[in-house]
Design a protein around this motif. Structure first.
Motif, PDB file in Angstrom:
ATOM      1  N   PRO A 175     -88.156 -47.953   9.689  1.00 52.29           N
ATOM      2  CA  PRO A 175     -87.953 -46.572   9.279  1.00 52.29           C
ATOM      3  C   PRO A 175     -89.185 -45.823   8.769  1.00 52.29           C
ATOM      4  O   PRO A 175     -89.123 -44.623   8.575  1.00 52.29           O
ATOM      5  N   SER A 176     -90.295 -46.491   8.512  1.00 57.65           N
ATOM      6  CA  SER A 176     -91.350 -45.885   7.696  1.00 57.65           C
ATOM      7  C   SER A 176     -92.256 -44.929   8.468  1.00 57.65           C
ATOM      8  O   SER A 176     -92.952 -44.120   7.858  1.00 57.65           O
ATOM      9  N   GLY A 177     -92.289 -45.040   9.803  1.00 56.88           N
ATOM     10  CA  GLY A 177     -93.175 -44.199  10.594  1.00 56.88           C
ATOM     11  C   GLY A 177     -94.613 -44.681  10.667  1.00 56.88           C
ATOM     12  O   GLY A 177     -95.422 -44.118  11.401  1.00 56.88           O
ATOM     13  N   ILE A 178     -94.973 -45.736   9.930  1.00 57.26           N
ATOM     14  CA  ILE A 178     -96.363 -46.201   9.911  1.00 57.26           C
ATOM     15  C   ILE A 178     -96.713 -46.892  11.232  1.00 57.26           C
ATOM     16  O   ILE A 178     -95.830 -47.350  11.966  1.00 57.26           O
ATOM     17  N   PHE A 323     -89.669 -40.122  12.484  1.00 52.62           N
ATOM     18  CA  PHE A 323     -89.193 -40.264  11.113  1.00 52.62           C
ATOM     19  C   PHE A 323     -90.267 -39.963  10.070  1.00 52.62           C
ATOM     20  O   PHE A 323     -91.453 -40.222  10.295  1.00 52.62           O
ATOM     21  N   LEU A 324     -89.801 -39.468   8.925  1.00 48.72           N
ATOM     22  CA  LEU A 324     -90.604 -39.413   7.707  1.00 48.72           C
ATOM     23  C   LEU A 324     -89.962 -40.333   6.677  1.00 48.72           C
ATOM     24  O   LEU A 324     -88.740 -40.323   6.493  1.00 48.72           O
ATOM     25  N   ASN A 367     -85.012 -37.999   9.669  1.00 45.26           N
ATOM     26  CA  ASN A 367     -85.301 -37.794  11.090  1.00 45.26           C
ATOM     27  C   ASN A 367     -85.585 -36.321  11.344  1.00 45.26           C
ATOM     28  O   ASN A 367     -84.826 -35.459  10.910  1.00 45.26           O
ATOM     29  N   PHE A 368     -86.701 -36.037  12.026  1.00 46.29           N
ATOM     30  CA  PHE A 368     -87.046 -34.639  12.308  1.00 46.29           C
ATOM     31  C   PHE A 368     -86.891 -34.268  13.778  1.00 46.29           C
ATOM     32  O   PHE A 368     -86.959 -33.097  14.134  1.00 46.29           O
ATOM     33  N   SER A 369     -86.652 -35.250  14.643  1.00 47.75           N
ATOM     34  CA  SER A 369     -86.702 -34.980  16.082  1.00 47.75           C
ATOM     35  C   SER A 369     -85.493 -34.226  16.607  1.00 47.75           C
ATOM     36  O   SER A 369     -85.600 -33.492  17.589  1.00 47.75           O
TER      37      SER A 369
END
Length: 393
Positions: A175-178, A323-324, A367-369
């Motif tokens: 989930p972290s987006g890294i 994700f952020l 989630n931004f997508s």
């Protein structure tokens, strides 16, 4: 009925995210919860044309059974894409699956006995946790940070365990987006090289890069021990449920047997439609369109967070993906925030499900997508108001 359930399934909880999505179907709720692609970017007309064309040219054959491994020309396209990215993959090492999620299930079925150890990122992808939990694996968590996996923790885990598998999402991690740095990937590979542990590189988001440079695959650094998972869900459409596994032949032979027992083969009709779409359209141009939209949506969400959230709230800034990852002050629980946010008609995923043993955490995934900019602004504003109210108590 309870006495009839297998030990394997009895203790496995339902997917927390699936349960949240049931709540989020309310049209009044602004949902940042799902890992959903933006449906406005689905290539509807091109897929419709591809469907009509294959019906016209091959109508009877596309409705028949097919081989377990999947449609050969589609597998060859996957191999060609890997070649473009610098990886030499043999077509016989590619198995088409029902999404990369089935890939996880097949790997668990073929490799894991009860209490076998699996190294998993912390926080880690809930779908992988659930897939391996069915086979009653024993999880060993290894923390990840902005540069990737914590190498000290990984070394300690490898000393004290005999893990068969290590599961990673090194590009725009869920989930972290890294994303793991190249240096971190090399260090991870060096740690695993003298072990029998197989590394799973799950890469559903890797093509969705907004900034920065592409990173080296573990398949390059650790070729004999790396299994690749891929998916068309994030770059074309999720409903086809088409993904793939890349694995050495000795493992592939067992994976094919396991898939035959599960479903004989993945949806052949959708494989043919997808292949025709890829043949007749510029996939890279389509991906660039997705990247442009998602990149703008991410920036809108970042700006809204800076404007609407208390300064004590921090977030990671991914170079791509969907994700952020947000960290609240330690005094706040993301689960409590979720309950209050639902009352204000906004949803997200608290951090708890992404950890195998920790609860009551102060982290959450946004989630931004799948959310348009105006809706992002409204949803973040609602969340910000709830956060300020919680901090004031």
């Amino acid at each position: 009925m309870n006495e009839l359930f297998s030990n394997r399934i009895a203790g496995v909880p339902p997917s927390f995210i699936r349960e949240i999505l049931k709540v989020a179907v309310d049209p009044e709720i602004i949902s940042f919860a799902g890992g959903l692609p933006n449906r406005d970017l689905f290539p509807v007309a091109a897929l419709q044309k591809a469907t009509n064309d294959i019906f016209d040219e091959d109508g009877k054959d596309i409705l028949q059974y097919t081989g377990t491994e999947g449609y050969l020309p589609l597998r060859e396209m996957i191999v060609a894409d890997y070649k473009r990215k610098g990886l030499d993959i043999d077509v016989d090492e590619v198995l088409i699956t029902n999404g990369s999620q089935q890939g996880l299930d097949l790997l668990g079925k073929v490799l894991l006995n009860e209490e076998d150890e699996v190294l998993i990122e912390e926080p880690g992808y809930l779908g992988a946790i659930q897939a391996f939990e069915v086979y009653r694996a024993k999880f060993i968590s290894v923390p990840v940070g902005q540069e990737g996996m914590d190498i000290t923790s990984l070394k300690e885990a490898l000393i004290t365990s005999k893990a068969k598998l290590m599961y990673t999402v090194p590009n725009f991690q869920n989930p972290s987006g890294i994303s793991y740095s190249n240096e971190n990937r090399q260090a991870v590979a060096d740690c695993l090289r003298e072990t029998k542990t197989l590394l799973i590189e799950d890469n559903p988001y890797g093509d969705l890069r907004f900034s920065g440079e592409n990173k080296v695959s573990f398949k390059t650094l650790l070729p004999e021990q790396t299994i690749l998972l891929g998916s068309f869900s994030k770059i074309i459409v999720p409903s086809f449920r088409l993904g793939w596994i890349v694995a050495p032949w000795v493992l592939m032979e067992k994976l094919v047997i396991a898939k035959q027992a599960a479903d004989l083969h993945s949806n052949y009709f959708c494989q043919r439609v997808l292949h025709r779409f890829l043949k007749d359209n510029d996939l890279q141009a389509h991906i660039e369109k997705i990247i442009s939209v998602y990149g703008k949506q991410k920036l809108v969400m970042e700006a809204a967070i800076k404007r609407c959230f208390p300064k004590e709230v921090t977030y990671l800034n991914p170079e791509g993906g969907m994700f952020l990852w947000v960290t609240l002050p330690e005094s706040l629980s993301a689960t409590e925030l979720f309950d209050k946010a639902i009352e204000q008609k906004v949803a997200f995923v608290p951090g708890d499900p992404f950890y195998v043993s920790k609860r009551g955490l102060n982290t959450l995934r946004l989630n931004f997508s799948s959310v348009d900019p105006d809706v992002i602004n409204e949803g973040i504003e609602r969340l910000g108001k709830v956060l300020y109210e919680m901090l004031e108590k």
